[in-house]
Design a protein around this motif. Structure first.
Motif, mmCIF file in Angstrom:
data_model
loop_
_atom_site.group_PDB
_atom_site.id
_atom_site.type_symbol
_atom_site.label_atom_id
_atom_site.label_comp_id
_atom_site.label_asym_id
_atom_site.label_seq_id
_atom_site.Cartn_x
_atom_site.Cartn_y
_atom_site.Cartn_z
ATOM 1 N N GLN A 49 3.442 1.597 -1.537
ATOM 2 C CA GLN A 49 2.797 1.880 -2.534
ATOM 3 C C GLN A 49 3.371 1.299 -3.843
ATOM 4 O O GLN A 49 2.961 1.118 -5.093
ATOM 5 C CB GLN A 49 2.759 3.288 -2.844
ATOM 6 C CG GLN A 49 1.759 4.007 -3.824
ATOM 7 C CD GLN A 49 1.403 5.340 -3.979
ATOM 8 O OE1 GLN A 49 1.928 5.899 -3.156
ATOM 9 N NE2 GLN A 49 0.648 5.884 -4.850
ATOM 10 N N HIS A 59 8.121 13.226 -4.862
ATOM 11 C CA HIS A 59 7.472 11.984 -4.291
ATOM 12 C C HIS A 59 6.041 11.888 -4.497
ATOM 13 O O HIS A 59 5.168 12.439 -4.701
ATOM 14 C CB HIS A 59 7.561 12.219 -2.630
ATOM 15 C CG HIS A 59 7.357 11.091 -1.850
ATOM 16 N ND1 HIS A 59 6.272 10.287 -1.660
ATOM 17 C CD2 HIS A 59 8.522 10.269 -1.418
ATOM 18 C CE1 HIS A 59 6.360 9.122 -0.955
ATOM 19 N NE2 HIS A 59 7.732 8.986 -0.558
ATOM 20 N N ASP A 92 11.402 3.762 1.147
ATOM 21 C CA ASP A 92 10.718 4.327 -0.332
ATOM 22 C C ASP A 92 11.641 3.908 -1.298
ATOM 23 O O ASP A 92 12.698 3.452 -1.085
ATOM 24 C CB ASP A 92 10.980 5.926 0.192
ATOM 25 C CG ASP A 92 10.032 6.615 1.035
ATOM 26 O OD1 ASP A 92 9.037 5.917 1.400
ATOM 27 O OD2 ASP A 92 10.108 7.642 1.332
ATOM 28 N N SER A 139 6.468 5.665 -1.683
ATOM 29 C CA SER A 139 6.721 4.654 -0.762
ATOM 30 C C SER A 139 7.030 3.303 -1.154
ATOM 31 O O SER A 139 6.214 2.836 -2.076
ATOM 32 C CB SER A 139 5.456 5.063 0.339
ATOM 33 O OG SER A 139 4.217 4.160 -0.505
#
Length: 167
Positions: A77, A30, A55, A74
């Motif tokens: 992001q 992640h 996500d 995410s």
């Protein structure tokens, strides 16, 4: 030319990942958004990090371990990074406290390459898989190896710029 992968991994990072797989089983990444562990790609035993509905799955890395290693980021992001190919590399140092490579004296590191206009056009036709879609069974097509020898191999210098660098 197929749709480019949103994530690649260097051979050195893939080698460490295979060793970690032997010790921990299936793994996942992640891409951290900051806070405690900076912006490093965090490596967990698969399922130890709860993926949210928003996500985004960047890729399932084929590093030759048989399972494939999903790389998540995410949703917020991703909106910032969607024009960038993530290249996971490894360097000496202490990894993030929650990441499984931490005791190895190495740490995973994110590098990036901006997609070309053509690649962005291709990617816009291939929407990414969210956590909600993944939970419902969506999977990216298998695209062969995601391993590059060195991070620089994913970031070739354009022909005009290469002449300037050599001159």
């Amino acid at each position: 030319m197929g749709v480019p992968s949103r994530a690649l991994i260097t051979e050195a990072a893939a080698d460490l990942l295979r060793r970690l797989h032997d010790r921990h089983g299936a793994l996942m990444f992640h891409q951290s958004g900051g806070c405690c562990d900076g912006s490093s790609p965090m490596c967990y035993p698969d399922g130890d990090f709860i993926v949210g509905d928003r996500d985004v799955l960047l890729a399932i890395l084929d590093v030759g371990d048989g399972d494939g290693v999903p790389v998540w980021i995410s949703g917020s992001q991703f909106e910032t990074w969607k024009h960038t190919q993530l290249v996971i590399d490894v360097v000496p140092g202490r990894g993030g406290g929650f990441s499984v490579e931490s005791p190895e004296g190495m740490r995973f590191l994110s590098r990036g390459r901006a997609f070309t206009e053509e690649e962005n056009a291709q990617l816009s036709q291939d929407p990414p898989i969210t956590g909600a879609r993944f939970e419902a069974g969506a999977r990216p097509p298998r695209g062969g190896s995601h391993v590059v020898a060195e991070a620089a191999d994913a970031c070739a210098i354009p022909a005009g710029r290469a002449a300037q660098v050599q001159g």
